[in-house]
Design an enzyme around this catalytic site. Structure first.
Site, short mmCIF file in Angstrom:
data_model
loop_
_atom_site.label_atom_id
_atom_site.label_comp_id
_atom_site.label_asym_id
_atom_site.label_seq_id
_atom_site.Cartn_x
_atom_site.Cartn_y
_atom_site.Cartn_z
N TYR A 139 46.23 36.28 36.43
CA TYR A 139 45.66 37.40 37.17
C TYR A 139 46.76 38.27 37.81
CZ TYR A 139 40.70 36.29 36.66
OH TYR A 139 39.44 36.09 36.15
N GLU A 146 49.23 46.23 34.98
CA GLU A 146 48.36 47.39 35.12
C GLU A 146 48.94 48.40 36.12
OE1 GLU A 146 44.43 46.04 36.09
OE2 GLU A 146 44.45 44.53 34.50
#
Length: 217
Positions: A139, A146
């Site tokens: 994660y 991102e």
């Protein structure tokens, strides 16, 4: 549903195989995005419908999950795929793109394998452990990729005026995509910790329950 889960797991295996083949052919991990660009766009866009089916039909019966947080995760991936990586060609060669693609791929292979075996009522402990453990690394890895990709896109968005609408116009409306991307980055601050700690809570709950069952046996 079983066939659906098998297909969803298989599609991410296609991306994983594509990445490995491209790496072996090039001998470098740089710019591997181009080798899986088309399947990634197709599969990730289809995730909008798939996630609706998972959330609305049977996901709550398998794993308690926050619909809002799950929806944010799906929408952020679609946004990164089309509104950033596809739209700003200059970032496609960034290593940060590979970072989130690899994180997504491993996460989804594990997740859909988990759903498939759960529906078969034969869930190996290794898959359950991976589902509730590897996210600890994957994660943050995905979110880092991102955010770095959005950040890398900012100068090109500002220079080109991509998707921005300036006044005056007949609709009397303005939109600055550059500012919008910054707001998107800021939105990760309150939302990502919620998703991460939600998964940590689920990990403690599920794995501790599994350990108790093993001891009782």
């Amino acid at each position: 549903l079983l066939i659906l889960d098998f297909f969803l797991s298989f599609r991410w295996l296609v991306i994983a195989v594509g990445l490995v083949r491209a790496y072996l052919a090039k001998g470098s991990y740089h710019s591997l995005y181009y080798s899986i660009e088309k399947p990634l766009k197709f599969f990730q866009t289809g995730a909008l419908l798939e996630e609706y089916l998972l959330i609305a039909k049977y996901l709550p019966g398998i794993v308690p999950s926050s619909v809002v947080l799950t929806a944010f995760q799906v929408m952020s991936r679609v946004f990164l795929t089309w509104a950033v990586t596809h739209s700003v060609k200059e970032v496609q060669s960034e290593d940060s793109v590979l970072l989130f693609v690899v994180a997504w791929t491993i996460t989804e292979i594990i997740r859909y394998s988990f759903y498939t075996f759960s529906l078969l009522n034969h869930l190996p402990y290794l898959i359950k452990w991976a589902r509730y453990t590897l996210f600890i690394v994957l994660y943050p890895m995905g979110v880092t990729g991102e955010l770095l990709t959005i950040y890398a896109a900012l100068p090109f968005v500002r220079q080109s005026g991509l998707y921005s609408i300036s006044l005056p116009n007949k609709y009397n409306f303005s939109f600055d995509y550059y500012t919008f991307l910054i707001l998107v980055m800021i939105s990760y601050i309150p939302i990502f910790p919620q998703l991460y700690f939600h998964m940590l809570h689920q990990r403690r709950k599920v794995l501790s329950h599994t350990e108790e069952n093993k001891k009782s046996e």
